[in-house]
Design an enzyme around this catalytic site. Sequence first.
Site, mmCIF file in Angstrom:
data_model
loop_
_atom_site.group_PDB
_atom_site.id
_atom_site.type_symbol
_atom_site.label_atom_id
_atom_site.label_comp_id
_atom_site.label_asym_id
_atom_site.label_seq_id
_atom_site.Cartn_x
_atom_site.Cartn_y
_atom_site.Cartn_z
ATOM 1 C CG ASP A 153 -12.532 -3.265 -0.468
ATOM 2 O OD1 ASP A 153 -11.992 -4.344 -0.763
ATOM 3 O OD2 ASP A 153 -12.103 -2.163 -0.853
ATOM 4 C CG ASP B 257 -1.974 -1.067 1.185
ATOM 5 O OD1 ASP B 257 -2.102 -1.717 0.125
ATOM 6 O OD2 ASP B 257 -2.673 -1.260 2.188
#
Length: 239
Positions: free
Chosen positions: A129, A8
Amino acid sequence: MLVIPAIDLQSGRCVRLKQGRFDQVTQFSVFPIERALHFAKLGAKRLHVVDLDGARSGKMQQLELICSMQKTGIAIQAGGGIRSIEQALECSNAGISQLVIGSLAITNPDLTIQIIEKIKPENIVLALDVRVDTKVPLLAINGWQNNSTSSLWEVVSYYENHGIKHILCTDIACDGMMNGPNFDLYQQAVEYFPQIAWQASGGIRHMQDITTLGSLGISAVILGLMLYQDNVNFEELLC
């Protein structure tokens, strides 16, 4: 099963968020290109890279850095802020193996279908998600900052009918917690949509979790915080 390390990115650095919260960021000292080279040398076949700045702003911010990471020789699936055909083509033309489309799939299905048709379904990973506050997993959008009213199952059904084969599903409550993945969610996912190549992410702690997910029919696992633990041997996870 494919084991995919996750990196990330925020402001050019490797970070991890706790449950997707931008106010709970852990920054790591290693640089992204060094991290990518490390995984390439260990034998990883693919990286999952998320531009968190792009996810938050709605436009990918770190494509140049991601392209530099790609020069280590490892294939990359990347997302975070891909919200237009132009951005999708820019990423694809830069050599990114698979584009990860998240919020756009919920907020603008028509545009998402155009991107799928332009880039081809096999080159797209839908990142869905979820928050499982009830029995129905509901999707979150915009870097997990907002909730939608769309269920995981109805969205998967829609895009499966448009040729999508790869879906990355994360239970937000598990992400960054190191308490184990939501096995029930992934078991349902494979049972409901056996033709989809499911990628699991969030909460994976050790080899036993990976083995269990594989036994459920999961095609790939995304490993994030787990790989920053001192006692983890990534080469063993690839075996």
